[in-house]
Scaffold this active site. Structure first.
Site, PDB file in Angstrom:
ATOM      1  N   ASP A 102       0.808  -1.211   0.000  1.00 31.03           N
ATOM      2  CA  ASP A 102       0.000   0.000   0.000  1.00 31.03           C
ATOM      3  C   ASP A 102       0.845   1.266   0.000  1.00 31.03           C
ATOM      4  O   ASP A 102       1.984   1.286   0.465  1.00 31.03           O
ATOM      5  CB  ASP A 102      -0.964   0.018   1.189  1.00 31.03           C
ATOM      6  CG  ASP A 102      -0.266  -0.170   2.533  1.00 31.03           C
ATOM      7  OD1 ASP A 102       0.721  -0.928   2.590  1.00 31.03           O
ATOM      8  OD2 ASP A 102      -0.699   0.446   3.530  1.00 31.03           O
ATOM      9  N   GLU A 169      -0.541  -2.109   5.278  1.00 30.64           N
ATOM     10  CA  GLU A 169       0.436  -2.083   6.364  1.00 30.64           C
ATOM     11  C   GLU A 169       0.461  -0.721   7.031  1.00 30.64           C
ATOM     12  O   GLU A 169       0.672  -0.622   8.238  1.00 30.64           O
ATOM     13  CB  GLU A 169       1.829  -2.439   5.831  1.00 30.64           C
ATOM     14  CG  GLU A 169       2.901  -2.562   6.900  1.00 30.64           C
ATOM     15  CD  GLU A 169       3.488  -1.230   7.356  1.00 30.64           C
ATOM     16  OE1 GLU A 169       3.901  -1.117   8.531  1.00 30.64           O
ATOM     17  OE2 GLU A 169       3.514  -0.275   6.543  1.00 30.64           O
ATOM     18  N   GLU A 170       0.263   0.338   6.248  1.00 30.08           N
ATOM     19  CA  GLU A 170       0.388   1.688   6.801  1.00 30.08           C
ATOM     20  C   GLU A 170      -0.613   1.943   7.924  1.00 30.08           C
ATOM     21  O   GLU A 170      -0.353   2.729   8.824  1.00 30.08           O
ATOM     22  CB  GLU A 170       0.225   2.733   5.693  1.00 30.08           C
ATOM     23  CG  GLU A 170       1.330   2.704   4.634  1.00 30.08           C
ATOM     24  CD  GLU A 170       2.705   3.022   5.183  1.00 30.08           C
ATOM     25  OE1 GLU A 170       2.833   3.318   6.393  1.00 30.08           O
ATOM     26  OE2 GLU A 170       3.671   2.963   4.400  1.00 30.08           O
ATOM     27  N   HIS A 412       7.514   8.599   4.865  1.00 25.89           N
ATOM     28  CA  HIS A 412       6.227   9.290   4.923  1.00 25.89           C
ATOM     29  C   HIS A 412       6.354  10.773   4.554  1.00 25.89           C
ATOM     30  O   HIS A 412       5.367  11.506   4.629  1.00 25.89           O
ATOM     31  CB  HIS A 412       5.550   9.141   6.285  1.00 25.89           C
ATOM     32  CG  HIS A 412       5.128   7.734   6.591  1.00 25.89           C
ATOM     33  ND1 HIS A 412       4.080   7.425   7.435  1.00 25.89           N
ATOM     34  CD2 HIS A 412       5.602   6.533   6.165  1.00 25.89           C
ATOM     35  CE1 HIS A 412       3.941   6.115   7.517  1.00 25.89           C
ATOM     36  NE2 HIS A 412       4.864   5.550   6.754  1.00 25.89           N
TER      37      HIS A 412
END
Length: 443
Positions: A102, A169-170, A412
C-alpha cells in the site's frame, strides 16, 4: 590478458573453495540483469500507480499476474486485497516471504521524472493524492525478483515457499486481516517468516537486523471531546471543547516524562485535531487522533490506559457532566516486532557469507516506527520471524547531506526517495540467501 586469466583463475578457485560465494555471485549477476531487463519498468509502474490500504486492487492484480507468470499457485482476495503465491518444491520447511503493497495519502514533491501524480478515494470517501512514501513499491518489486530467482534455482533447494502480498500495512491492519481470514489454516503454518523494509537512513549496499526488537508497537486512538456550543463572546455560557482538547494534548506529554520509567521509550503523538467551523462560535465537539508507541507489551498497555485516564479526567476537571464524558476509542494497533534471536543470529551470519562481511551492519533502532509483520510471528503462532532493513540511499547522497546539502527525507515525507535499483536488487539477493539457507538442500 594474462592478468585477466589470472584473476579469473583466482575467482574460480575461490568459488570452488566456497560454494556459497559462487552461488551468490550467480544470484547477484542474475538479479541485477533481471532488474535491467525486466524489473525496472515494473518498479516504475508500481511507483506511479500507488494505492491506499485495502484499495490496492490494481497492485494486487498485477502482483497476482506476476507471481502466476513466475510459476506459483496464486490465490487472491485474502484478507481483502491480499495475495498469496505458493511455490511447492518437495520436502522441506515452509517459509513465508512477505511484502507490503500500500501507498500513503501524500502528494509526492520529489521532482523525480517518475513521480506519482495519482489520486484515489480512500475508505472514508475522500479523495487524496497518493504516493509510495515508504518504499513498498521496492518491496513488491523485490518479491517478484525473489520469486523468479527461486523458481529458476529449484534444483538447489527443497521445501514450500509462501509469498504473501499484504495490504494496508500503513494502517497496521492488513496482516491481522489476513490472519483473521485463515492465512495459516488455508495455506499452512510456516516454519519461518521473513520480510524486509527499505531504510532511507541506511546507505545502499548494507542490510541490518536485530537479534530482538526490530520495531515498536503502534496503536491508533481517537479521543472525542464533547462540549456545549455557544457564542465566542460568551464562553461562560458553554463548555469549550477546543480549550479542553488543548489541555489534553499538553497533559498527554506528561506520560513519557512523568508516568513511565525514563529507561523505557514511549511516544505519544497527537497527529490531528479538528473542531469548529468559524471564528466566533464555540463548537460542541473536538476530535483528536493519536498514535502511541512503546517497546514492550506491558508499557504499551500502560500508556493506552494512561491516555484514557488523563483525557477523561481532564474533561471532568473542566466541568463536563457525567452524561457528556470524554471518550477514547482504540481504533487499531500492532504489537512490537521482535526477531527470533536464534534465527537472527543464523541469518545475519548467512548475510555476511552471501553478501560480504561489510554488507551487514549492527542494527540500531533510530525511531519508534512500527510494523504489523508482528502478527505473522506473534508468540501464540510459534512462528520464528526475521525482519531486516535494506539500505536505500546512496553513500554519495548521505555524504552530501552531511556536508550541508539537501537532507535525506524520512519515510512518509513528500520528499521521500530511495535508489530503486540498489535497494531492490540487494533486498532480493538477501531474501534469496535467507531462503537458500533455511530450505532443505535438493538431493
Amino acid at each position: 590478458m594474462r592478468l585477466f586469466h589470472l584473476a579469473a583463475s583466482i575467482l574460480a578457485l575461490a568459488a570452488a573453495a566456497h560454494p556459497a560465494l559462487a552461488e551468490d555471485a550467480a544470484t547477484k549477476q542474475a538479479i541485477e540483469a533481471e532488474y535491467d531487463n525486466y524489473l525496472a519498468p515494473l518498479f516504475l509502474d508500481f511507483h506511479q500507480n500507488p494505492e491506499l490500504g485495502f484499495r490496492e486492487n490494481r497492485t494486487a492484480a498485477k502482483m497476482a499476474a506476476e507471481l502466476k507468470a513466475a510459476g506459483l499457485e496464486v490465490t487472491t482476495g485474502v484478507g481483502g486485497t491480499g495475495v498469496v503465491g505458493m511455490l511447492r518444491n518437495g520436502k522441506g520447511p515452509t517459509i513465508l516471504i512477505r511484502a507490503d503493497m500500500d501507498g500513503l495519502p501524500v502528494e509526492e514533491k520529489t521532482g523525480l521524472p517518475y513521480a506519482s501524480k495519482a489520486k484515489q478515494v480512500g475508505e472514508d470517501g475522500k479523495e487524496y493524492s497518493v504516493m509510495h512514501a515508504c518504499g513498498h513499491d521496492t518491496h513488491i518489486t523485490a518479491m517478484i525478483a525473489t520469486a523468479r530467482r527461486l523458481v529458476a534455482t529449484k534444483g538447489q533447494w527443497s521445501g514450500t515457499l509462501m509469498f504473501v502480498v499484504q495490504p494496508a500495512e500503513e494502517g497496521v491492519r492488513g496482516a491481522k486481516r489476513m490472519m483473521d481470514d485463515g492465512l495459516y489454516q488455508r495455506f499452512g503454518k510456516p516454519d519461518y517468516a521473513l520480510a524486509f523494509h527499505v531504510a532511507a537512513e541506511l546507505p545502499t549496499g548494507v542490510v541490518s537486523a536485530a537479534e530482538g526488537i526490530q520495531y515498536s508497537s503502534s496503536d491508533t486512538l481517537d479521543v472525542r471531546v464533547p462540549g456545549i456550543g455557544t457564542h465566542g463572546a460568551s464562553p461562560h455560557l458553554g463548555k469549550d471543547p477546543v480549550y479542553i482538547a488543548s489541555q489534553i494534548v499538553t497533559a498527554l506529554q506528561s506520560i513519557d516524562s512523568r508516568e513511565i520509567s525514563p529507561l523505557k521509550p514511549v511516544v505519544v503523538t497527537v497527529g490531528s485535531i479538528h473542531a469548529g467551523t468559524t471564528y466566533n462560535i464555540i463548537p460542541d465537539e473536538a476530535n483528536l487522533k493519536l498514535t502511541v508507541r512503546a517497546n514492550d507489551e506491558e508499557t504499551r498497555a500502560q500508556v493506552i490506559a494512561l491516555v484514557e485516564r488523563i483525557a477523561v479526567n481532564i474533561g471532568k476537571a473542566h466541568g463536563l457532566p457525567d452524561t457528556m464524558p470524554v471518550t477514547v476509542t482504540h481504533f487499531s494497533g500492532t504489537p512490537t516486532t521482535i526477531n527470533d534471536a536464534a534465527l537472527a543470529r543464523r541469518l545475519n551470519a548467512t548475510m555476511k557469507r552471501a553478501l560480504g562481511e561489510s554488507a551487514v551492519v549492527p542494527f540500531e533502532q533510530k525511531n519508534m516506527g512500527a510494523e504489523d509483520f508482528a502478527y505473522f510471528v506473534a508468540a501464540d503462532t510459534g512462528v520464528p520471524g526475521y525482519y531486516f532493513a535494506v539500505g536505500g540511499t546512496t553513500p554519495e547522497r548521505i555524504a552530501a547531506a552531511k556536508a550541508g546539502g539537501a537532507a535525506i527525507a524520512g519515510h512518509h515525507s513528500p520528499l521521500f526517495q530511495i535508489a530503486p535499483r540498489e535497494s531492490i536488487t540487494l533486498g532480493a539477493r538477501a531474501m534469496v540467501a535467507a531462503v537458500m539457507d533455511l530450505a532443505g538442500k535438493k538431493k
